[in-house]
Design a protein around this motif. Structure first.
Motif, PDB file in Angstrom:
ATOM      1  N   TYR A  62       0.404  -3.694 -16.784  1.00 17.30           N
ATOM      2  CA  TYR A  62      -0.232  -4.978 -16.496  1.00 17.30           C
ATOM      3  C   TYR A  62      -0.472  -5.169 -15.002  1.00 17.30           C
ATOM      4  N   GLY A  63      -0.575  -4.054 -14.286  1.00 16.35           N
ATOM      5  CA  GLY A  63      -0.860  -4.107 -12.867  1.00 16.35           C
ATOM      6  C   GLY A  63       0.379  -4.450 -12.052  1.00 16.35           C
ATOM      7  N   PRO A  64       0.265  -4.396 -10.720  1.00 16.75           N
ATOM      8  CA  PRO A  64      -0.934  -4.017  -9.962  1.00 16.75           C
ATOM      9  C   PRO A  64      -1.220  -2.509 -10.051  1.00 16.75           C
ATOM     10  N   ASP A  65      -2.471  -2.135  -9.814  1.00 19.45           N
ATOM     11  CA  ASP A  65      -2.863  -0.738  -9.953  1.00 19.45           C
ATOM     12  C   ASP A  65      -2.591   0.039  -8.665  1.00 19.45           C
ATOM     13  N   ASP A  66      -2.363   1.341  -8.845  1.00 23.30           N
ATOM     14  CA  ASP A  66      -2.066   2.211  -7.700  1.00 23.30           C
ATOM     15  C   ASP A  66      -3.258   2.389  -6.767  1.00 23.30           C
ATOM     16  N   ALA A  67      -4.463   2.269  -7.319  1.00 25.23           N
ATOM     17  CA  ALA A  67      -5.646   2.591  -6.519  1.00 25.23           C
ATOM     18  C   ALA A  67      -5.865   1.594  -5.386  1.00 25.23           C
ATOM     19  N   ARG A  68      -5.492   0.344  -5.611  1.00 21.89           N
ATOM     20  CA  ARG A  68      -5.858  -0.675  -4.627  1.00 21.89           C
ATOM     21  C   ARG A  68      -4.679  -1.308  -3.887  1.00 21.89           C
ATOM     22  N   HIS A  69      -3.467  -1.052  -4.401  1.00 22.15           N
ATOM     23  CA  HIS A  69      -2.312  -1.744  -3.824  1.00 22.15           C
ATOM     24  C   HIS A  69      -1.281  -0.766  -3.267  1.00 22.15           C
ATOM     25  N   CYS A  70      -0.657  -1.127  -2.191  1.00 20.08           N
ATOM     26  CA  CYS A  70       0.488  -0.360  -1.701  1.00 20.08           C
ATOM     27  C   CYS A  70       1.357  -1.248  -0.829  1.00 20.08           C
ATOM     28  N   ARG A  71       2.539  -0.747  -0.541  1.00 19.95           N
ATOM     29  CA  ARG A  71       3.446  -1.421   0.394  1.00 19.95           C
ATOM     30  C   ARG A  71       4.083  -0.368   1.273  1.00 19.95           C
ATOM     31  N   THR A  80       9.227   5.184   7.945  1.00 22.60           N
ATOM     32  CA  THR A  80       8.530   4.380   6.943  1.00 22.60           C
ATOM     33  C   THR A  80       7.884   5.272   5.884  1.00 22.60           C
ATOM     34  N   LYS A  81       7.608   4.655   4.769  1.00 21.45           N
ATOM     35  CA  LYS A  81       7.000   5.379   3.660  1.00 21.45           C
ATOM     36  C   LYS A  81       6.050   4.435   2.938  1.00 21.45           C
ATOM     37  N   ILE A  82       4.841   4.925   2.666  1.00 22.61           N
ATOM     38  CA  ILE A  82       3.900   4.117   1.885  1.00 22.61           C
ATOM     39  C   ILE A  82       4.214   4.312   0.410  1.00 22.61           C
ATOM     40  N   ILE A  83       4.346   3.230  -0.320  1.00 27.22           N
ATOM     41  CA  ILE A  83       4.623   3.371  -1.745  1.00 27.22           C
ATOM     42  C   ILE A  83       3.591   2.620  -2.575  1.00 27.22           C
ATOM     43  N   ARG A  84       3.327   3.195  -3.757  1.00 23.29           N
ATOM     44  CA  ARG A  84       2.357   2.625  -4.689  1.00 23.29           C
ATOM     45  C   ARG A  84       3.105   1.862  -5.779  1.00 23.29           C
ATOM     46  N   PRO A  85       2.402   0.989  -6.485  1.00 23.05           N
ATOM     47  CA  PRO A  85       3.083   0.182  -7.507  1.00 23.05           C
ATOM     48  C   PRO A  85       3.863   0.992  -8.552  1.00 23.05           C
ATOM     49  N   SER A  86       3.386   2.189  -8.890  1.00 22.37           N
ATOM     50  CA  SER A  86       4.110   2.922  -9.923  1.00 22.37           C
ATOM     51  C   SER A  86       5.276   3.725  -9.352  1.00 22.37           C
ATOM     52  N   ASP A  87       5.443   3.724  -8.024  1.00 24.50           N
ATOM     53  CA  ASP A  87       6.610   4.375  -7.428  1.00 24.50           C
ATOM     54  C   ASP A  87       7.829   3.456  -7.543  1.00 24.50           C
ATOM     55  N   GLY A  88       9.016   4.068  -7.550  1.00 17.27           N
ATOM     56  CA  GLY A  88      10.224   3.257  -7.493  1.00 17.27           C
ATOM     57  C   GLY A  88      10.290   2.549  -6.152  1.00 17.27           C
ATOM     58  N   GLY A  89      10.882   1.370  -6.134  1.00 15.63           N
ATOM     59  CA  GLY A  89      11.062   0.669  -4.873  1.00 15.63           C
ATOM     60  C   GLY A  89       9.895  -0.180  -4.435  1.00 15.63           C
ATOM     61  N   PHE A  90       8.841  -0.244  -5.238  1.00 14.15           N
ATOM     62  CA  PHE A  90       7.692  -1.059  -4.853  1.00 14.15           C
ATOM     63  C   PHE A  90       8.002  -2.552  -4.990  1.00 14.15           C
ATOM     64  N   SER A  91       8.945  -2.887  -5.864  1.00 10.94           N
ATOM     65  CA  SER A  91       9.258  -4.292  -6.172  1.00 10.94           C
ATOM     66  C   SER A  91       8.078  -4.975  -6.859  1.00 10.94           C
ATOM     67  N   GLU A  92       7.621  -4.351  -7.930  1.00  6.34           N
ATOM     68  CA  GLU A  92       6.428  -4.892  -8.572  1.00  6.34           C
ATOM     69  C   GLU A  92       6.738  -6.102  -9.455  1.00  6.34           C
ATOM     70  N   ILE A 431      -6.665  -5.940   3.717  1.00  2.00           N
ATOM     71  CA  ILE A 431      -5.632  -6.917   4.086  1.00  2.00           C
ATOM     72  C   ILE A 431      -4.337  -6.165   4.427  1.00  2.00           C
ATOM     73  N   PRO A 432      -3.706  -6.483   5.563  1.00  2.00           N
ATOM     74  CA  PRO A 432      -2.433  -5.827   5.891  1.00  2.00           C
ATOM     75  C   PRO A 432      -1.413  -5.997   4.754  1.00  2.00           C
ATOM     76  N   VAL A 433      -0.703  -4.914   4.432  1.00  2.00           N
ATOM     77  CA  VAL A 433       0.205  -4.940   3.282  1.00  2.00           C
ATOM     78  C   VAL A 433       1.604  -5.382   3.701  1.00  2.00           C
ATOM     79  N   ALA A 434       2.420  -5.680   2.701  1.00  2.00           N
ATOM     80  CA  ALA A 434       3.802  -6.090   2.956  1.00  2.00           C
ATOM     81  C   ALA A 434       4.633  -4.877   3.340  1.00  2.00           C
ATOM     82  N   ARG A 435       5.506  -5.099   4.303  1.00  2.00           N
ATOM     83  CA  ARG A 435       6.477  -4.064   4.671  1.00  2.00           C
ATOM     84  C   ARG A 435       7.875  -4.622   4.369  1.00  2.00           C
ATOM     85  N   LEU A 436       8.666  -3.843   3.648  1.00  2.00           N
ATOM     86  CA  LEU A 436      10.009  -4.287   3.260  1.00  2.00           C
ATOM     87  C   LEU A 436      11.041  -3.519   4.067  1.00  2.00           C
ATOM     88  N   SER A 437      12.022  -4.252   4.594  1.00  2.00           N
ATOM     89  CA  SER A 437      13.045  -3.587   5.397  1.00  2.00           C
ATOM     90  C   SER A 437      14.391  -4.287   5.257  1.00  2.00           C
TER      91      SER A 437
END
Lengths: 552, 186
Positions: A62-71, A80-92, A431-437
């Motif tokens: 049910y989204g978000p999709d990997d193609a358009r979203h990342c954190r 740092t590491k760029i992660i996609r919604p289907s990766d662990g740790g994205f906090s989807e 749009i600048p993406v969220a960074r989690l730390s």
């Protein structure tokens, strides 16, 4: 064509936003409810574990999709590491109408009275920005009740001696226990604990023109095929739309909150379904995009009046990011204990939520939801091979002999656990993406071990022949689907983002209504509390509006 | 009356044969440039290695193993979709696994006997493979990825190309298709 001015904009059609939209449209305000996703359909994924919101190996159902979203995740060492919604740790959290309330497990917990005043009860915690809520349980009680009756909750809180006081019982009887829960119930009673059926945002009997649950197995990570599971998408949002006052604008992603030359917030920019930028204006705005995305939107809305982002004059937006550290144990039984009878999670106890020596807060304990085959391939005691004949034999012999008991540990808020916007990484729309730390605290590790020990004890008493704990996962960056705390509510504008009604301190007409408000996140799944906060914020705005307040 | 009906049956058949022959000639011509393959991503050589590898991960016993259940087909299919990011990992990893096999046993991985295949994979799993071409830790990382994907193929929905005939669901005694539980309990 220019969009017509409306009274209110609600950003995010999830647990909080749905309740707000309903309250406002019933009070006669014209509302545009923005949702970045579309309508989710059960048939799109059916029983497909690899797309379920819990596994997402082949992408999120049910989204978000990997193609358009990342954190971006920032590790302790600064890497740092760029992660996609289907990766662990994205906090989807699902990106669709209803959001998390489409695919969640639908446990319907009220926080306890203690959860609103942890600091007063337990005192300071090392490294933590722990604070009491500016409101008490009794302030939120009517909103909990409204959530339970308007969306529909089943259960029997009279069986839980730790249940906070309530004015009205739950509208539906509890679910009957499955096989595993019956065994666990007797064991808990023998231990002197207090088991009871889990309150659920699910129909145990037909309710509100939706049918009773028919107890198949796609109950968490999936939409419900018959709408027996209540979410904002099949309760408050359709009702809001029915009034004729609420327009749901799907596949529309809000990118920025707009401020005029006088410093007044007047609307939003958003990308519509064709990725064209549009503007929508309104008198009052409510952000309910979930704790991480709400913080991101506020931080991305910079102007000369708000150079560090809206509401961020004191650097509190995005701080105190909390989730839940899930902790518990597995047990292998001699005989089959698992009956694949949805929703699976059936029995809980709150003996370890508060008043345990040396533990701040704590967690409920409950058995686990329906089990999925691929998911089970990663469930192994230490030292057990993950491949080869031994893997297959374990899978075959134990799939129905394993039970899990676990709970969402209340994390201590940490000022340095936070959401910022990444200086260089942008999403599909630019749009600048969220960074989690940041990371969890020592107190959380201690609590996790305590809860895991209790879980193991419960399983052993229930007859498990072999058990193992699942607590030591390392501190890690917080967040997850239970994300909270990033727009803390409080009385002191210097030490919080919003007032006790969710209004952003520095503004007259911008509100937050999601888990971001949570000062602390309870030892419970937070959905019902987020819905209740939606009713609180929406109800407050509607009342003020009726009195003539236009939030200027 | 349309054109086809004007042509006699015999004439139609012979025309069809010419048609078929023509196609196969064309195919032969194409073979020189790019081999026709049922695989979307893998080469035939890679398929041989991967088939052997997935069979080690979930072997055949009283029920089907990962090879026969379509793990390679599943991975091949996903590599052109959601697994796109892993294309290079597979291309490099299978090549390096082959090199490690040649190094240690002087034989291709797929031609090793079962025990030696297992020995090699256990060394990789324990991070104990010595004198190899792998970057440090890359062999274990590759193997972990293949384990994960093989599990997904075997236990995921058959519609993705693995779990042939619901083999894993039957093995786990799961109702397939899902049976509604309404009447099982009161």
């Amino acid at each position: 064509m220019k969009n017509k001015h409306v009274n209110a904009i609600v950003i995010g059609a999830g647990a909080g936003g749905g309740a707000v939209a309903k309250e406002l449209s019933f009070a006669g305000l014209s509302v545009v409810l923005f949702e970045r996703g579309g309508w989710a359909k059960y048939d799109d994924v059916y029983d497909d574990e690899l797309h379920s919101q819990r596994i997402r190996a082949l992408g999120q159902a049910y989204g978000p999709d990997d193609a358009r979203h990342c954190r971006v995740i920032e590790n302790k060492d600064g890497s740092t590491k760029i992660i996609r919604p289907s990766d662990g740790g994205f906090s989807e959290v699902a990106a669709c109408v209803g959001s998390g309330t489409v695919s969640y497990g639908a446990m319907a917990w009220r926080f306890m009275e203690e959860d609103f005043k942890l600091k007063s009860i337990y005192g300071a915690v090392e490294g933590s920005s722990l604070s009491d809520w500016p409101i008490s349980y009794s302030d939120l009680e009517p909103c909990y009740e409204k959530a339970e009756w308007e969306m529909g909750v089943s259960g029997d809180e009279t069986q839980n001696p730790f249940s906070p006081p309530r004015n009205k019982p739950l509208p539906m009887p509890p679910f009957s226990h499955n096989k595993e829960a019956l065994i666990l119930k007797d064991a808990a009673l023998r231990l002197g604990w207090h088991p009871f059926p889990i309150p659920m945002l699910r129909n145990s009997v037909p309710y509100d023109n939706r049918p009773a649950c028919y107890r198949m197995r796609t109950c968490v990570g999936f939409a419900c095929p018959v709408n027996a599971k209540a979410g904002s998408h099949n309760t408050v949002i359709p009702k809001a739309i029915e009034t004729g006052n609420c327009e749901l604008r799907i596949n529309s992603l809000v990118s920025e909150i707009l401020v005029n030359d006088n410093g007044k917030i007047y609307g939003v920019n958003y990308f519509d379904a064709d990725n064209k930028q549009q503007t929508q204006s309104a008198d009052v705005l409510i952000v309910s995009a979930s704790a991480i995305e709400t913080a991101r939107l506020l931080l991305n809305s910079k102007s000369k009046f708000f150079p560090n982002g809206i509401g961020n004059g004191n650097d509190w937006v995005g701080r105190n990011l909390q989730g839940h550290l899930y902790t518990g144990a597995y047990g292998i039984f001699k005989d089959e204990i698992y009956d694949d009878f949805g929703p699976g999670a059936s029995i809980a106890l709150c003996d370890f939520n508060h008043h345990n020596e040396g533990i701040v807060g704590g967690a409920l304990l409950a058995n686990e939801f329906i089990r999925m085959p691929y998911q089970f391939s990663e469930i192994r005691p230490k030292g057990e091979p993950y491949w080869g004949l031994k893997h297959k034999e374990f899978q075959r012999n134990n799939f129905k002999k394993v039970a899990r008991v676990m709970g969402p540990l209340q994390e201590m808020p940490n000022f340095n656990s936070r959401v910022t916007v990444d200086p260089s990484v942008k999403d599909f729309w630019g749009i600048p993406v969220a960074r989690l730390s940041g990371e969890r605290l020592d107190a959380d590790m201690k609590g996790a071990n305590f809860i895991a020990e209790k879980a193991e004890k419960w399983l052993l008493e229930a007859g498990a022949e072999f058990t193992w704990q699942t607590a030591s996962k390392g501190k890690g960056v917080s967040g997850g689907a239970h994300q909270a705390g990033t727009c803390r509510m409080g009385n002191d504008p210097k030490k919080s983002v919003t007032d006790p009604f969710g209004r952003v301190h520095e503004t007259p007409n911008l509100f937050v209504a999601d888990g971001g408000l949570n000062v602390t996140n309870g030892g419970f799944n937070p959905a019902l509390t987020i819905i209740a906060l939606g009713y609180r914020v929406g109800g407050y705005i509607a009342n003020e509006w009726a009195k003539g307040n236009r939030f200027k | 009356m349309d054109v086809k009906n004007k042509i006699s049956r015999r004439k139609f058949l012979s025309l069809s044969l010419v048609g078929i022959g023509g196609i196969s000639l064309l195919s032969l011509g194409a073979l020189n440039k790019k081999p026709i393959s049922k695989w979307r991503f893998f080469t035939e050589n890679e398929v041989l290695i991967l088939d052997a590898l997935v069979e080690q991960i979930i072997p055949t016993d009283e029920s089907m193993g990962a090879r026969d259940a379509g793990a390679t087909n599943f991975i091949d299919k996903q590599l052109m979709g959601p697994y796109q990011q892993f294309q290079k990992d597979y291309r490099d990893g299978l090549k390096l696994l082959q090199q490690s096999s040649m190094e240690k046993f002087n034989s291709k991985f797929e031609e090793l006997n079962w025990e030696n295949q297992t020995i090699l994979l256990k060394l990789i799993d324990k991070d104990e493979l010595k004198h190899s071409h792998w970057e440090k830790g890359a062999d274990k990382k590759f193997f972990s990825m293949v384990i994960r994907h093989t599990m997904q193929s075997f236990y995921g929905s058959p519609k993705h190309g693995g779990n042939k005939n619901n083999v894993s669901y039957k093995m786990l005694k799961l109702d397939t298709p899902i049976i509604i539980g309404q009447n099982r309990y009161k």
